[in-house]
Scaffold this motif. Structure first.
Motif: not given
Length: 199
Positions: A135-139
């Protein structure tokens, strides 16, 4: 043949514990045998080439594909992803499905096949914090992706496919995309995972 990949980065105990305590990023399955079956008879052909039931195989779903010989012995098994109404992307079912299609072994089906091995990448991310890292990587929120399901997203400005596939009873995902984006995507996942203990 020279193995240029290290067997350990932080030590096998620490890396093994990440499956249960944080998460890991694995790229060691590349290149993965990838083969796309496309056409109006794609599901009919794969129903004949495998022993997998094609019922409830809607777009966005993943199934285990098992190919057996005439005596019921497993010849090869892998993953099938319904990537469009008339398209299924398979992993690790080569060379059987390619051979069966080329030789019309199971009949004449209105399908084509394309080998994508070496043109695509597959990264595995598993462990309890894997969803937080992705989720952090994809935003974006990815919690709508059910087990053995996938959907489109983006990482580092590149289109990716996020797949939820845990095979060992733990939370796990795969990220798929074209090989030319692999380094950027890997680096973005790795950086997103550092504050969360990724190994």
């Amino acid at each position: 043949f020279v193995n240029v990949s290290p067997y350990e980065f932080t030590g096998w105990r620490d890396e093994t514990r990440s499956w249960k305590t944080t998460c890991y990023l694995h790229a060691g399955l590349n290149p993965t045998d990838t083969y796309v079956v496309k056409g109006p008879d794609a599901l009919d052909f794969l129903a004949r080439a495998t022993v997998t039931n094609m019922d409830n195989f809607e777009v966005g779903r993943i199934k285990h594909g098992v190919c057996c010989d005439s005596r019921g012995r497993v010849v090869v098994d892998g993953v099938m992803m319904r990537t469009a109404e008339d398209e299924v992307t398979t992993y690790w079912l080569m060379p059987l499905v390619d051979f069966a299609l080329a030789t019309k072994r199971y009949g004449d089906y209105d399908v084509t096949g394309e080998v994508l091995t070496g043109k695509v990448y597959l990264f595995q991310i598993g462990g309890p914090t894997s969803i937080d890292v992705l989720e952090r990587a994809c935003g974006e929120d990815l919690r709508d992706i059910g087990h053995l399901r996938f959907r489109a997203s983006s990482i580092a400005g590149h289109a990716v496919r996020i797949c939820r596939v845990g095979m060992a009873g733990t939370l796990a995902y795969e990220v798929h995309g074209p090989i030319e984006d692999a380094i950027d995507v890997y680096q973005a996942i790795w950086e997103a995972g550092q504050p969360l203990g990724m190994r």
